[in-house]
Enzyme design. Sequence first.
Site, PDB file in Angstrom:
ATOM      1  N   SER A 124       5.462   0.021   4.160  1.00 35.50           N
ATOM      2  CA  SER A 124       4.896  -0.339   2.575  1.00 35.50           C
ATOM      3  C   SER A 124       5.395  -0.894   1.936  1.00 35.50           C
ATOM      4  O   SER A 124       6.450  -0.097   1.633  1.00 35.50           O
ATOM      5  CB  SER A 124       3.281   0.064   2.337  1.00 35.50           C
ATOM      6  OG  SER A 124       3.021  -0.462   1.421  1.00 35.50           O
ATOM      7  N   TYR A 149      -1.221   7.687  -1.274  1.00 32.47           N
ATOM      8  CA  TYR A 149      -0.789   6.120   0.414  1.00 32.47           C
ATOM      9  C   TYR A 149       0.068   5.690   0.749  1.00 32.47           C
ATOM     10  O   TYR A 149       1.499   6.273   1.218  1.00 32.47           O
ATOM     11  CB  TYR A 149      -2.443   6.188   0.406  1.00 32.47           C
ATOM     12  CG  TYR A 149      -1.721   4.276   0.767  1.00 32.47           C
ATOM     13  CD1 TYR A 149      -2.583   4.826   2.573  1.00 32.47           C
ATOM     14  CD2 TYR A 149      -1.470   3.486   0.366  1.00 32.47           C
ATOM     15  CE1 TYR A 149      -1.876   3.174   3.205  1.00 32.47           C
ATOM     16  CE2 TYR A 149      -0.509   1.971   1.313  1.00 32.47           C
ATOM     17  CZ  TYR A 149      -1.485   2.276   2.933  1.00 32.47           C
ATOM     18  OH  TYR A 149      -0.785   1.413   3.704  1.00 32.47           O
ATOM     19  N   LYS A 153       3.451   6.951   3.495  1.00 33.03           N
ATOM     20  CA  LYS A 153       4.272   6.060   4.242  1.00 33.03           C
ATOM     21  C   LYS A 153       5.658   6.802   3.945  1.00 33.03           C
ATOM     22  O   LYS A 153       6.683   6.171   4.656  1.00 33.03           O
ATOM     23  CB  LYS A 153       4.608   4.622   3.205  1.00 33.03           C
ATOM     24  CG  LYS A 153       2.274   4.134   3.675  1.00 33.03           C
ATOM     25  CD  LYS A 153       2.701   3.633   5.100  1.00 33.03           C
ATOM     26  CE  LYS A 153       1.604   3.061   5.664  1.00 33.03           C
ATOM     27  NZ  LYS A 153       1.203   3.358   7.395  1.00 33.03           N
TER      28      LYS A 153
HETATM   29  P1  NAD Z   1      -7.356  -1.305   9.336  1.00 38.29           P
HETATM   30  O1  NAD Z   1      -7.615   0.032   8.709  1.00 38.29           O
HETATM   31  O2  NAD Z   1      -7.795  -2.492   9.703  1.00 38.29           O
HETATM   32  O3  NAD Z   1      -6.059  -0.670  10.408  1.00 38.29           O
HETATM   33  C1  NAD Z   1      -5.642   0.616  10.509  1.00 38.29           C
HETATM   34  C2  NAD Z   1      -7.557   1.023  11.909  1.00 38.29           C
HETATM   35  O4  NAD Z   1      -6.403   1.540  12.419  1.00 38.29           O
HETATM   36  C3  NAD Z   1      -8.315   0.543  12.238  1.00 38.29           C
HETATM   37  O5  NAD Z   1      -8.972  -0.027  13.029  1.00 38.29           O
HETATM   38  C4  NAD Z   1      -8.930   2.107  12.018  1.00 38.29           C
HETATM   39  O6  NAD Z   1      -9.890   2.766  12.660  1.00 38.29           O
HETATM   40  C5  NAD Z   1      -7.561   2.657  12.994  1.00 38.29           C
HETATM   41  N1  NAD Z   1      -7.546   4.178  12.692  1.00 38.29           N
HETATM   42  C6  NAD Z   1      -7.137   4.948  11.277  1.00 38.29           C
HETATM   43  N2  NAD Z   1      -7.481   6.219  11.680  1.00 38.29           N
HETATM   44  C7  NAD Z   1      -7.133   6.490  12.883  1.00 38.29           C
HETATM   45  C8  NAD Z   1      -7.305   7.306  13.650  1.00 38.29           C
HETATM   46  N3  NAD Z   1      -6.643   8.787  13.088  1.00 38.29           N
HETATM   47  N4  NAD Z   1      -7.236   7.487  15.139  1.00 38.29           N
HETATM   48  C9  NAD Z   1      -7.349   6.268  15.399  1.00 38.29           C
HETATM   49  N5  NAD Z   1      -6.825   4.785  15.164  1.00 38.29           N
HETATM   50  C10 NAD Z   1      -6.989   5.297  13.335  1.00 38.29           C
HETATM   51  O7  NAD Z   1      -5.780  -1.650   8.552  1.00 38.29           O
HETATM   52  P2  NAD Z   1      -4.472  -3.193   7.912  1.00 38.29           P
HETATM   53  O8  NAD Z   1      -4.051  -4.059   7.283  1.00 38.29           O
HETATM   54  O9  NAD Z   1      -4.796  -3.397   9.759  1.00 38.29           O
HETATM   55  O10 NAD Z   1      -3.429  -2.065   8.238  1.00 38.29           O
HETATM   56  C11 NAD Z   1      -2.878  -1.321   9.529  1.00 38.29           C
HETATM   57  C12 NAD Z   1      -1.837  -0.437   8.633  1.00 38.29           C
HETATM   58  O11 NAD Z   1      -0.337  -1.062   8.200  1.00 38.29           O
HETATM   59  C13 NAD Z   1      -1.788   0.516   8.181  1.00 38.29           C
HETATM   60  O12 NAD Z   1      -0.914   1.301   8.901  1.00 38.29           O
HETATM   61  C14 NAD Z   1      -1.580   0.412   6.873  1.00 38.29           C
HETATM   62  O13 NAD Z   1      -1.045   1.430   5.660  1.00 38.29           O
HETATM   63  C15 NAD Z   1      -0.739  -0.208   6.985  1.00 38.29           C
HETATM   64  N6  NAD Z   1       0.265  -1.875   5.514  1.00 38.29           N
HETATM   65  C16 NAD Z   1      -1.196  -2.526   5.366  1.00 38.29           C
HETATM   66  C17 NAD Z   1      -0.633  -3.454   4.794  1.00 38.29           C
HETATM   67  C18 NAD Z   1      -2.349  -4.015   3.803  1.00 38.29           C
HETATM   68  O14 NAD Z   1      -2.063  -4.710   2.586  1.00 38.29           O
HETATM   69  N7  NAD Z   1      -3.304  -4.760   4.797  1.00 38.29           N
HETATM   70  C19 NAD Z   1       0.500  -2.690   3.701  1.00 38.29           C
HETATM   71  C20 NAD Z   1       1.140  -2.608   3.998  1.00 38.29           C
HETATM   72  C21 NAD Z   1       0.881  -1.796   4.750  1.00 38.29           C
HETATM   73  C1  WQD Z   2      -2.942  -7.933  -6.118  1.00 39.99           C
HETATM   74  C2  WQD Z   2      -2.885  -8.366  -7.603  1.00 39.99           C
HETATM   75  C3  WQD Z   2      -3.876  -6.650  -9.250  1.00 39.99           C
HETATM   76  C4  WQD Z   2      -7.697  -7.106  -7.199  1.00 39.99           C
HETATM   77  C5  WQD Z   2      -2.017  -2.886  -2.481  1.00 39.99           C
HETATM   78  C6  WQD Z   2      -1.137  -1.933  -1.678  1.00 39.99           C
HETATM   79  C7  WQD Z   2       0.330  -1.474  -1.353  1.00 39.99           C
HETATM   80  C8  WQD Z   2      -0.026  -2.250  -0.326  1.00 39.99           C
HETATM   81  C9  WQD Z   2      -0.499  -3.974  -0.306  1.00 39.99           C
HETATM   82  C10 WQD Z   2      -1.044  -0.974   1.603  1.00 39.99           C
HETATM   83  C11 WQD Z   2      -2.576  -7.801  -8.426  1.00 39.99           C
HETATM   84  C12 WQD Z   2      -4.340  -8.444  -9.212  1.00 39.99           C
HETATM   85  C13 WQD Z   2      -5.999  -7.804  -7.646  1.00 39.99           C
HETATM   86  C14 WQD Z   2      -8.021  -7.668  -8.026  1.00 39.99           C
HETATM   87  C15 WQD Z   2      -6.590  -8.248 -10.059  1.00 39.99           C
HETATM   88  N1  WQD Z   2      -0.920  -1.978   0.582  1.00 39.99           N
HETATM   89  N2  WQD Z   2      -5.587  -8.197  -8.559  1.00 39.99           N
HETATM   90  N3  WQD Z   2      -8.264  -8.582  -9.375  1.00 39.99           N
HETATM   91  O1  WQD Z   2      -1.939  -3.688  -5.689  1.00 39.99           O
HETATM   92  O2  WQD Z   2      -0.354  -5.406  -4.705  1.00 39.99           O
HETATM   93  O3  WQD Z   2      -0.675  -3.188  -3.107  1.00 39.99           O
HETATM   94  O4  WQD Z   2      -1.951  -4.516  -1.281  1.00 39.99           O
HETATM   95  O5  WQD Z   2       0.436  -0.482   1.890  1.00 39.99           O
HETATM   96  O6  WQD Z   2       0.695  -0.256  -1.324  1.00 39.99           O
HETATM   97  O7  WQD Z   2      -1.247  -0.988  -3.888  1.00 39.99           O
HETATM   98  O8  WQD Z   2      -2.738  -5.248  -4.166  1.00 39.99           O
HETATM   99  O9  WQD Z   2      -4.324  -7.537  -3.511  1.00 39.99           O
HETATM  100  O10 WQD Z   2      -4.339  -5.193  -4.797  1.00 39.99           O
HETATM  101  O11 WQD Z   2      -2.920  -6.937  -6.179  1.00 39.99           O
HETATM  102  O12 WQD Z   2      -6.147  -9.188 -10.675  1.00 39.99           O
HETATM  103  O13 WQD Z   2      -9.939  -7.389  -8.260  1.00 39.99           O
HETATM  104  O14 WQD Z   2      -3.883  -8.597  -7.762  1.00 39.99           O
HETATM  105  O15 WQD Z   2      -3.344  -5.949 -10.646  1.00 39.99           O
HETATM  106  O16 WQD Z   2      -1.223  -8.224  -9.517  1.00 39.99           O
HETATM  107  P1  WQD Z   2      -1.113  -4.731  -4.214  1.00 39.99           P
HETATM  108  P2  WQD Z   2      -3.618  -6.470  -4.666  1.00 39.99           P
END
Ligand code: NAD
Ligand code: WQD
Length: 337
Positions: A124, A149, A153
């Site tokens: 991330s 979190y 990562k």
């Molecule tokens: P998500 O929660 O929709 O998907 C993650 C999946 O992993 C879920 O289906 C959950 O049931 C499963 N899971 C969790 N712990 C587990 C375990 N111990 N064993 C088996 N399954 C397990 O999340 P997502 O948004 O699809 O994210 C996928 C990956 O990408 C995650 O690692 C997340 O940290 C990373 N990521 C997400 C974002 C985002 O904003 N969505 C941003 C950057 C990184």
């Molecule tokens: C986006 C913008 C908020 C909600 C997060 C995680 C990051 C990654 C992606 C996993 C910001 C603003 C938000 C609201 C708002 N996830 N906001 N009102 O914080 O950039 O990233 O998700 O890896 O680790 O931190 O995403 O969608 O929460 O916010 O004004 O109700 O929207 O302040 O500027 P963020 P976000």
Amino acid sequence: MKILVTGGTGYIGSHTVVELLSKGHECVIVDNLYNSSEKVLDRIKEITGIRPLFYRTDIRDKEALREIFKENGFEAVIHFAGLKAVGESVVKPLEYYENNISGSLNLYELMKEYKVNKLVFSSSATVYGDSFKSPLKEEYGRGRTTNPYGTTKAMNEMIIEDYGKADKDLSAVILRYFNPVGAHKSGLIGERPNGIPNNLMPYISDVVVGKLDHLNVFGNDYDTKDGTGVRDYIHVVDLAKAHVAAIEYADGHKGVEIINVGTGTGYSVLDIIKAYEKACGREIPYVITDRRPGDIATCFADPKKAEELLGFKTEMDIEDMCRDAYNFICKNPNGIE
Ligand code: NAD
Ligand code: WQD
């Protein structure tokens, strides 16, 4: 390739499975369904005609995972499984380390045991922390993470790098996602978090379908063009395609690469509100509130390395993202049930 997809019924995992299947790869999904539904498998079948083999298994259960490795003969792993709520990780840090670190270690150990050498890992942009100025480049390394979190990562990145130093057969691509949003154009898969969403786009979606009254915009006094936070939103289908490119790249290379996956363009919260209003044809009520603790003003990627190494470039814009997020929430106001 025969690919193990951990977390494959989740938001990004399910979209990636669809893209992998459409390119002729075979996918086996392992997910404990903590944050997803088995119904996603039917939706994947509706889109692709294929229902992937599924194990409801927790990756922390090493013996169960070993049986799955034994039965399948994987060529590659794409590792999405993990907990991902930033705020929750501050309250429950040990659960986050246990799940995201212990679970991952089990997986990497079994990859080594069964000589599965190709890995794509979900990292991330959060690993840049608040230490660098956008556009963020991979070569900056890792900054100071601001929550457990993010630390999980960063730790996974370090574990994979050390694994690659010791085992020259490993071919790993660590993808640093920026802000994934939107949904598959069919509206069959997408994201609707349980409870009140933390992230901007799902929150707006809930306002639009009347589940929430208004959006709180967290601060309008940042040093940005309109004072609201700027982020690099990427369509989840583009992100899914980056995984196909990454696993195919891993097939022909050795070593560990860290690659940003973003568009390279930052949009403010007010930009997103305007684009979503256009997509849904109505006004989105919002109020300006205080800044959210831990937020930074601006975060967007330098996406050049993805283009150079993977030949990957995003294709969808902010209108596509809002249109597809809106389509999904209209069809699934309570998520995939
Ligand atoms: P998500 O929660 O929709 O998907 C993650 C999946 O992993 C879920 O289906 C959950 O049931 C499963 N899971 C969790 N712990 C587990 C375990 N111990 N064993 C088996 N399954 C397990 O999340 P997502 O948004 O699809 O994210 C996928 C990956 O990408 C995650 O690692 C997340 O940290 C990373 N990521 C997400 C974002 C985002 O904003 N969505 C941003 C950057 C990184
Ligand atoms: C986006 C913008 C908020 C909600 C997060 C995680 C990051 C990654 C992606 C996993 C910001 C603003 C938000 C609201 C708002 N996830 N906001 N009102 O914080 O950039 O990233 O998700 O890896 O680790 O931190 O995403 O969608 O929460 O916010 O004004 O109700 O929207 O302040 O500027 P963020 P976000």
